[in-house]
Design a protein around this motif. Structure first.
Motif, PDB file in Angstrom:
ATOM      1  N   LYS A   1       0.825  -1.234   0.000  1.00  0.00           N
ATOM      2  CA  LYS A   1       0.000   0.000   0.000  1.00  0.00           C
ATOM      3  C   LYS A   1       0.847   1.267   0.000  1.00  0.00           C
ATOM      4  N   LYS A   2       1.947   1.246  -0.790  1.00  0.00           N
ATOM      5  CA  LYS A   2       2.798   2.433  -0.838  1.00  0.00           C
ATOM      6  C   LYS A   2       3.382   2.620  -2.238  1.00  0.00           C
ATOM      7  N   VAL A   3       3.890   3.823  -2.473  1.00  0.00           N
ATOM      8  CA  VAL A   3       4.521   4.155  -3.753  1.00  0.00           C
ATOM      9  C   VAL A   3       6.021   3.864  -3.649  1.00  0.00           C
ATOM     10  N   PRO A   4       6.678   3.702  -4.818  1.00  0.00           N
ATOM     11  CA  PRO A   4       6.148   3.805  -6.176  1.00  0.00           C
ATOM     12  C   PRO A   4       5.501   2.511  -6.658  1.00  0.00           C
ATOM     13  N   VAL A   5       4.587   2.699  -7.613  1.00  0.00           N
ATOM     14  CA  VAL A   5       4.048   1.564  -8.363  1.00  0.00           C
ATOM     15  C   VAL A   5       4.137   1.936  -9.837  1.00  0.00           C
ATOM     16  N   LEU A   6       4.707   1.057 -10.628  1.00  0.00           N
ATOM     17  CA  LEU A   6       4.719   1.238 -12.079  1.00  0.00           C
ATOM     18  C   LEU A   6       3.655   0.326 -12.661  1.00  0.00           C
ATOM     19  N   ALA A   7       2.748   0.903 -13.425  1.00  0.00           N
ATOM     20  CA  ALA A   7       1.724   0.100 -14.093  1.00  0.00           C
ATOM     21  C   ALA A   7       1.998   0.130 -15.594  1.00  0.00           C
ATOM     22  N   HIS A   8       2.331  -1.013 -16.163  1.00  0.00           N
ATOM     23  CA  HIS A   8       2.635  -1.125 -17.589  1.00  0.00           C
ATOM     24  C   HIS A   8       1.505  -1.914 -18.239  1.00  0.00           C
ATOM     25  N   ASN A   9       0.739  -1.221 -19.049  1.00  0.00           N
ATOM     26  CA  ASN A   9      -0.468  -1.820 -19.628  1.00  0.00           C
ATOM     27  C   ASN A   9      -1.346  -2.434 -18.540  1.00  0.00           C
ATOM     28  N   GLU A  10      -1.496  -1.683 -17.451  1.00  0.00           N
ATOM     29  CA  GLU A  10      -2.342  -2.012 -16.298  1.00  0.00           C
ATOM     30  C   GLU A  10      -1.833  -3.213 -15.493  1.00  0.00           C
ATOM     31  N   LYS A  11      -0.599  -3.621 -15.763  1.00  0.00           N
ATOM     32  CA  LYS A  11       0.029  -4.665 -14.937  1.00  0.00           C
ATOM     33  C   LYS A  11       0.963  -3.970 -13.960  1.00  0.00           C
ATOM     34  N   PRO A  12       0.645  -3.994 -12.645  1.00  0.00           N
ATOM     35  CA  PRO A  12       1.420  -3.222 -11.680  1.00  0.00           C
ATOM     36  C   PRO A  12       2.659  -3.943 -11.150  1.00  0.00           C
ATOM     37  N   ILE A  13       3.714  -3.161 -10.924  1.00  0.00           N
ATOM     38  CA  ILE A  13       4.941  -3.645 -10.289  1.00  0.00           C
ATOM     39  C   ILE A  13       5.254  -2.692  -9.148  1.00  0.00           C
ATOM     40  N   ALA A  14       5.534  -3.239  -7.963  1.00  0.00           N
ATOM     41  CA  ALA A  14       5.838  -2.426  -6.789  1.00  0.00           C
ATOM     42  C   ALA A  14       7.287  -2.647  -6.353  1.00  0.00           C
ATOM     43  N   GLU A  15       7.756  -1.768  -5.444  1.00  0.00           N
ATOM     44  CA  GLU A  15       9.112  -1.773  -4.879  1.00  0.00           C
ATOM     45  C   GLU A  15      10.112  -1.226  -5.911  1.00  0.00           C
ATOM     46  N   SER A  16      10.789  -0.139  -5.530  1.00  0.00           N
ATOM     47  CA  SER A  16      11.591   0.613  -6.503  1.00  0.00           C
ATOM     48  C   SER A  16      12.699  -0.211  -7.168  1.00  0.00           C
ATOM     49  N   LEU A  17      13.415  -1.050  -6.428  1.00  0.00           N
ATOM     50  CA  LEU A  17      14.503  -1.819  -7.040  1.00  0.00           C
ATOM     51  C   LEU A  17      13.963  -2.883  -7.996  1.00  0.00           C
ATOM     52  N   VAL A  18      12.814  -3.454  -7.658  1.00  0.00           N
ATOM     53  CA  VAL A  18      12.156  -4.421  -8.555  1.00  0.00           C
ATOM     54  C   VAL A  18      11.702  -3.704  -9.830  1.00  0.00           C
ATOM     55  N   ILE A  19      11.171  -2.500  -9.658  1.00  0.00           N
ATOM     56  CA  ILE A  19      10.717  -1.703 -10.809  1.00  0.00           C
ATOM     57  C   ILE A  19      11.893  -1.369 -11.725  1.00  0.00           C
ATOM     58  N   LEU A  20      13.040  -1.005 -11.138  1.00  0.00           N
ATOM     59  CA  LEU A  20      14.221  -0.682 -11.949  1.00  0.00           C
ATOM     60  C   LEU A  20      14.625  -1.870 -12.820  1.00  0.00           C
ATOM     61  N   GLU A  21      14.607  -3.054 -12.236  1.00  0.00           N
ATOM     62  CA  GLU A  21      14.954  -4.254 -13.015  1.00  0.00           C
ATOM     63  C   GLU A  21      13.942  -4.490 -14.134  1.00  0.00           C
TER      64      GLU A  21
END
Length: 224
Positions: free
Chosen positions: A55-75
């Motif tokens: 329940k916190k930012v950042p969240v990246l949503a790519h074509n409505e598929k969400p990815i959370a946690e900044s280091l996971v998002i970077l990968e």
């Protein structure tokens, strides 16, 4: 760059170091995205839908598929958009990049916060010592202009907290910890990193951030 028909959204709060990491990576890759600003202290329906676990930012949503946690998002960003790679191609170097990025989260981010926003003096001194030790490890690890070599990469992006936020917090608290005298290589790295055009454009405005945390610090110290 995001291909036609791709929908990229970044749920974030202006001023968050973790959101800033993602913005730097997207900028470096030339990915167009919509910034969906969240309100501090409030959880939007979209945030709860996309990141029900933390329940916190950042969240990246790519074509409505969400990815959370900044280091996971970077990968994810690095694997999805291939230009300007941020992780090394060699397996050992990739593993080391992940190690040092996690080290920054575990040993620098939380420790910096506690060294500034802790009322108890003995606890504060202990945290300052831990932070100094962590910065020394990073000083020793830095072999080139950037952690990523001649161009910045995964660890450098993770370390935006060191370059931008540590000096801000130490100025607020009157600490003299991260200085050119104590950590010459790390200090020079921070200046090169902050002055890189991609990074410069991705950083939050410093003055309102300084005022916000200064207010928190003063209200904390006034309650001692």
């Amino acid at each position: 760059m995001a291909a036609s028909g791709e929908n990229v959204q970044l749920l974030g709060i202006v001023g968050s170091p973790f959101v800033c990491r993602v913005q730097i990576a997207l900028k470096l890759k030339g990915v167009e995205y919509e910034f969906v600003e969240q309100t501090l202290g409030q959880k939007s329906e979209l945030l709860l839908k996309y990141n029900p676990v933390h329940k916190k930012v950042p969240v990246l949503a790519h074509n409505e598929k969400p990815i959370a946690e900044s280091l996971v998002i970077l990968e994810y960003i690095d694997e999805t958009w291939k230009s300007n790679p941020i992780l090394p191609s060699e397996p050992y170097q990739r593993a080391m990049a992940r190690f040092w990025s996690k080290f920054i989260d575990d040993k620098v981010v939380d420790t910096t916060w506690k060294s500034v926003f802790t009322v108890e003096e003995e606890e504060r001194e202990k945290r300052i010592e831990e932070l100094s030790e962590a910065l020394q490890f990073l000083e020793n690890e830095l072999k080139d202009k950037f952690f990523g070599g001649e161009e910045f990469g995964f660890v450098d992006i993770a370390a935006v907290f060191v370059a931008f936020y540590v000096p801000l917090f130490q100025e607020i608290a009157g600490l003299h910890l991260f200085t050119a005298e104590k950590f010459p290589k790390l200090y020079d790295w921070s200046q090169d990193f902050l002055n890189h055009p991609v990074v410069k454009e991705s950083l939050p405005p410093r003055d309102p951030l300084f005022a916000f945390f200064k207010g928190r610090y003063e209200s904390l110290t006034a309650s001692k």
